[in-house]
Design a protein around this motif. Sequence first.
Motif, short mmCIF file in Angstrom:
data_model
loop_
_atom_site.label_atom_id
_atom_site.label_comp_id
_atom_site.label_asym_id
_atom_site.label_seq_id
_atom_site.Cartn_x
_atom_site.Cartn_y
_atom_site.Cartn_z
N GLY A 12 0.79 -1.22 0.00
CA GLY A 12 0.00 0.00 0.00
C GLY A 12 0.82 1.27 0.00
O GLY A 12 0.29 2.36 0.21
N ALA A 13 2.13 1.16 -0.25
CA ALA A 13 3.00 2.33 -0.22
C ALA A 13 2.78 3.24 -1.43
O ALA A 13 3.06 4.44 -1.39
CB ALA A 13 4.47 1.89 -0.17
N GLY A 14 2.25 2.64 -2.50
CA GLY A 14 2.04 3.41 -3.73
C GLY A 14 2.86 2.90 -4.91
O GLY A 14 3.01 3.61 -5.91
N LYS A 15 3.37 1.70 -4.82
CA LYS A 15 4.22 1.14 -5.89
C LYS A 15 3.50 1.07 -7.24
O LYS A 15 4.02 1.53 -8.25
CB LYS A 15 4.70 -0.27 -5.53
N THR A 16 2.31 0.45 -7.22
CA THR A 16 1.62 0.26 -8.50
C THR A 16 1.17 1.59 -9.08
O THR A 16 1.26 1.81 -10.29
CB THR A 16 0.43 -0.71 -8.31
N THR A 17 0.74 2.48 -8.20
CA THR A 17 0.38 3.83 -8.65
C THR A 17 1.56 4.51 -9.31
O THR A 17 1.44 5.10 -10.40
CB THR A 17 -0.11 4.67 -7.44
N LEU A 18 2.72 4.40 -8.69
CA LEU A 18 3.92 5.03 -9.26
C LEU A 18 4.35 4.34 -10.55
O LEU A 18 4.64 5.02 -11.54
CB LEU A 18 5.08 4.93 -8.26
N MET A 140 4.87 9.98 -0.94
CA MET A 140 3.58 9.66 -1.55
C MET A 140 2.46 10.18 -0.68
O MET A 140 2.48 9.99 0.55
CB MET A 140 3.52 8.14 -1.70
N ARG A 141 1.48 10.81 -1.28
CA ARG A 141 0.32 11.36 -0.58
C ARG A 141 0.78 12.42 0.43
O ARG A 141 0.35 12.42 1.57
CB ARG A 141 -0.46 10.27 0.14
N VAL A 142 1.68 13.29 -0.02
CA VAL A 142 2.20 14.30 0.89
C VAL A 142 2.38 15.64 0.18
O VAL A 142 2.79 15.68 -0.98
CB VAL A 142 3.51 13.79 1.57
N LEU A 167 4.33 13.74 -4.12
CA LEU A 167 3.08 13.65 -4.86
C LEU A 167 1.93 13.77 -3.87
O LEU A 167 1.88 13.03 -2.89
CB LEU A 167 3.01 12.33 -5.64
N ARG A 168 1.06 14.70 -4.13
CA ARG A 168 0.01 14.97 -3.15
C ARG A 168 -1.07 13.89 -3.16
O ARG A 168 -1.18 13.10 -4.10
CB ARG A 168 -0.59 16.34 -3.39
N ASP A 169 -1.84 13.90 -2.10
CA ASP A 169 -2.93 12.95 -1.94
C ASP A 169 -4.09 13.42 -2.80
O ASP A 169 -4.66 14.48 -2.54
CB ASP A 169 -3.32 12.93 -0.45
N THR A 170 -4.43 12.66 -3.81
CA THR A 170 -5.56 13.04 -4.65
C THR A 170 -6.22 11.83 -5.28
O THR A 170 -5.55 10.86 -5.65
CB THR A 170 -5.15 14.03 -5.77
N GLN A 171 -7.54 11.92 -5.41
CA GLN A 171 -8.34 10.86 -6.02
C GLN A 171 -8.04 10.70 -7.50
O GLN A 171 -8.45 9.73 -8.13
CB GLN A 171 -9.83 11.16 -5.85
N TYR A 173 -5.46 9.84 -9.03
CA TYR A 173 -4.74 8.61 -9.36
C TYR A 173 -5.69 7.43 -9.45
O TYR A 173 -5.64 6.65 -10.40
CB TYR A 173 -3.63 8.35 -8.34
N ALA A 174 -6.55 7.31 -8.43
CA ALA A 174 -7.50 6.20 -8.42
C ALA A 174 -8.49 6.32 -9.58
O ALA A 174 -8.81 5.33 -10.24
CB ALA A 174 -8.23 6.16 -7.08
N ASN A 175 -8.94 7.54 -9.83
CA ASN A 175 -9.91 7.74 -10.92
C ASN A 175 -9.29 7.43 -12.27
O ASN A 175 -9.90 6.76 -13.11
CB ASN A 175 -10.43 9.18 -10.90
#
Length: 208
Positions: A12-18, A140-142, A167-171, A173-175
Amino acid sequence: MQSVLVANAKGGAGKTTLATNIAAALAVSGEATTLWDLDRQKSALAWLDIRSPSAAPIARAGADADGSHASGRGKGWLVMDSPAGLHGKNLAHALRLAQKIVVPVQPSLYDMAATSDFLQALLAEKPLRRNASAIGIVGMRVDSRTKAAATLEVFLQQFNLPVVAYLRDTQLYANAAFSGSGVFDLPDYLAAREVAQWQPLLEWLRDA
Ligand SMILES: Nc1ncnc2c1ncn2[C@@H]1O[C@H](COP(=O)(O)OP(=O)(O)O)[C@@H](O)[C@H]1O
Ligand SMILES: [Mg+2]
């Protein structure tokens, strides 16, 4: 071929997002890009599966991947996503294929503790004992102006590793992920702020 591994043993650290967003950023800028998902959960490949055929193309390294992508032949980029819990032989193997390692870290107590263990393991690996400059941290998310960012920087001082982007916390990425997109695939009016935050990371990646 240039290769980048996105890794942190913390889930959940953000690997796949990155990893998916790095691939999209490179593809959008016209570079030949291959995504290799080392995670058995195959989230990055699921993302690639639903990517629009009209989006900037990203090749998949999967069943047909034999490691030749990372052997230095050919042009372009190999982006590797990796699983939680990566350690030992699997970590060493992934590192042999990577020229750069991007480590996402969220500024929470739990994430920093788990990441501390991971960074120690990483820095003990042979290629990195000689060349720690291959490692870049992504907050991540900061938000870079917050106390969380300052706490993260203090935490990282012990490792002497650079934060190459916040990279700031924002929806967004998920969207974006719901359509196999990264923030670089989105129109400017939606993602201009994200794209700006990404620039130092992309520069660091391209810096040989
Ligand atoms: N910058 C961000 N802003 C908001 N949500 C994020 C951000 N980065 C990651 N996330 C979310 O955090 C969760 C975990 O991210 P993920 O990339 O799946 O982590 P990992 O691959 O390391 O397990 C996902 O739901 C993702 O959408
Ligand atoms: Mg993942």
